[in-house]
Design an enzyme around this catalytic site. Structure first.
Site, mmCIF file in Angstrom:
data_model
loop_
_atom_site.group_PDB
_atom_site.id
_atom_site.type_symbol
_atom_site.label_atom_id
_atom_site.label_comp_id
_atom_site.label_asym_id
_atom_site.label_seq_id
_atom_site.Cartn_x
_atom_site.Cartn_y
_atom_site.Cartn_z
ATOM 1 N N HIS A 1 36.313 17.393 -78.379
ATOM 2 C CA HIS A 1 37.012 16.861 -77.764
ATOM 3 C C HIS A 1 38.495 16.779 -78.735
ATOM 4 C CE1 HIS A 1 36.120 20.087 -75.072
ATOM 5 N NE2 HIS A 1 35.915 19.262 -73.558
ATOM 6 N N CYS B 1 38.901 27.610 -84.457
ATOM 7 C CA CYS B 1 37.443 27.577 -85.427
ATOM 8 C C CYS B 1 36.658 29.359 -85.005
ATOM 9 C CB CYS B 1 36.317 26.822 -84.651
ATOM 10 S SG CYS B 1 36.252 27.074 -83.351
ATOM 11 N N HIS C 1 32.091 20.213 -71.270
ATOM 12 C CA HIS C 1 32.235 20.024 -70.478
ATOM 13 C C HIS C 1 31.057 21.562 -69.667
ATOM 14 C CE1 HIS C 1 36.967 20.538 -71.214
ATOM 15 N NE2 HIS C 1 36.131 19.478 -70.481
ATOM 16 N N CYS D 1 34.684 17.046 -83.236
ATOM 17 C CA CYS D 1 34.369 18.376 -84.104
ATOM 18 C C CYS D 1 35.346 18.300 -85.234
ATOM 19 C CB CYS D 1 34.364 19.189 -83.224
ATOM 20 S SG CYS D 1 33.765 20.517 -84.391
ATOM 21 N N GLU E 1 41.521 18.199 -75.835
ATOM 22 C CA GLU E 1 41.928 18.450 -77.014
ATOM 23 C C GLU E 1 43.433 19.024 -77.341
ATOM 24 O OE1 GLU E 1 39.407 22.021 -78.704
ATOM 25 O OE2 GLU E 1 41.602 22.430 -79.956
ATOM 26 N N SER F 1 29.109 25.478 -74.654
ATOM 27 C CA SER F 1 28.539 24.004 -74.519
ATOM 28 C C SER F 1 27.730 24.377 -73.425
ATOM 29 C CB SER F 1 29.934 23.061 -73.416
ATOM 30 O OG SER F 1 30.842 24.445 -72.551
ATOM 31 N N THR G 1 41.552 24.597 -80.562
ATOM 32 C CA THR G 1 40.495 25.548 -81.329
ATOM 33 C C THR G 1 39.553 26.807 -80.605
ATOM 34 O OG1 THR G 1 38.735 23.740 -80.644
ATOM 35 C CG2 THR G 1 39.716 23.335 -83.157
ATOM 36 N N HIS H 1 43.970 21.186 -71.518
ATOM 37 C CA HIS H 1 42.832 20.493 -72.400
ATOM 38 C C HIS H 1 42.975 19.309 -73.422
ATOM 39 C CE1 HIS H 1 39.581 21.723 -74.479
ATOM 40 N NE2 HIS H 1 39.281 22.421 -73.930
HETATM 41 S S1 SF4 Z 1 33.907 25.288 -80.213
HETATM 42 FE FE1 SF4 Z 1 34.943 25.117 -82.410
HETATM 43 S S2 SF4 Z 1 35.728 23.248 -81.879
HETATM 44 FE FE2 SF4 Z 1 34.637 23.014 -80.309
HETATM 45 S S3 SF4 Z 1 33.283 22.334 -80.484
HETATM 46 FE FE3 SF4 Z 1 32.781 24.232 -80.588
HETATM 47 S S4 SF4 Z 1 32.811 24.359 -83.150
HETATM 48 FE FE4 SF4 Z 1 33.865 22.181 -82.450
#
Ligand code: SF4
Length: 275
Positions: free
Chosen positions: A72, A188, A40, A94, A124, A259, A160, A122
């Site tokens: 995602h 995460c 994103h 991921c 994900e 991101s 996450t 979302h």
């Molecule tokens: S924010 Fe966390 S779950 Fe999302 S891509 Fe990054 S490490 Fe993976």
């Protein structure tokens, strides 16, 4: 003027891995495209486009070549459809998202009513629903949790990148719904670290700049956390900085979503010093 960076900010492990995977496949026979924007962040998507990695919205948009699944993740039907269409699928989901998907799948198979704590729009979260056999409830707020009916077995997973504190509040409500509750907190580490570091820094500065895509859920969450503590601006690039924001400001804190590329963070820091 002092510019302080949050202890944890910017690209996470999963995003770095997805971008590297895309770059590794840029010259694949028949071309390579990601299913949906790889992350994103419009600036990064544009950069990859110039390196030959396209974006498609559905597998039907592609006749041949390599399709890259972004961090995602996607539901099981996409893997099956790619195979049917004879496309080469490269999976950059991921591992943390995979864990949330597999946790939901196992809970559903074990007879638990699956509740996903996360944002219903979302990608994900949509993918996690699919792994739970398409039969999961999405809860975004305490008010939504209060409306659910009691069940015999309740299994909880999280998006996450969901807010850790909000997850805790929602789970406290969900615990009332069943005597058999399994909680899999699949937020995460990168998210936890970025949220904690942003909140800490926002408490010590006169103003926070949160850098990242306006369409990025984790960046928006960082902005919400900081807004509760000091004046905060969510920007995508250095061009959005307004000189009037800096009046009577001595200490500026900077954070960035998982991101947000390093080069954009550097540009914002440089521009802050110039204002
Ligand atoms: S924010 Fe966390 S779950 Fe999302 S891509 Fe990054 S490490 Fe993976």
């Amino acid at each position: 003027m002092e510019v302080i960076l949050a202890e944890y900010l910017g690209f996470c492990y999963g995003v770095k891995r997805a971008i590297q995977t895309a770059r590794d496949n840029a010259t694949a026979a028949g071309g390579a495209s990601t299913l949906g924007p790889i992350i994103h962040n419009p600036q990064m998507v544009e950069r990859l486009q110039s390196e030959g990695i396209g974006t498609i919205n559905s597998l039907g948009d592609m006749k041949a070549g390599t399709v890259i699944i972004r961090s995602h993740g996607v539901g099981p039907t996409v893997y099956a459809e790619a195979e049917e269409r004879g496309l080469n699928l490269v999976d950059a989901t991921c591992p943390h998202v995979k864990k949330a998907q597999m946790s939901a799948k196992e809970l559903a198979e074990d007879g638990y009513r699956v509740v996903i704590v996360g944002e219903r729009n979302h990608p994900e979260v949509k993918s996690i629903v699919e792994w739970a056999d398409g039969d999961a409830v999405i809860v975004e707020s305490v008010a939504e949790a209060q409306k659910l009916q009691p069940v015999e077995k309740l299994g909880i997973v999280s998006q996450t990148t969901f807010s850790g504190s909000k997850f805790k509040e929602i789970v406290a409500e969900l615990l009332e719904l069943s005597r058999d509750v399994r909680i899999l907190r699949t937020i995460c580490t990168a998210t936890d670290q970025r949220q904690a570091a942003a909140a800490h820094l926002a408490g010590q500065v006169d103003m926070m700049l949160v850098i990242g895509g306006k369409n990025s859920a984790n960046t928006t969450r960082l902005a919400q956390l900081c807004t509760a503590r000091c004046p905060t601006y969510h920007i995508e690039t250095a061009e959005e900085l307004q000189p009037q924001w800096f009046q009577n400001v001595n200490r500026i804190g900077i954070t960035a979503g998982a991101s947000t590329p390093d080069w954009i963070i550097r540009e914002v820091c440089t521009q802050c010093q110039r204002i």
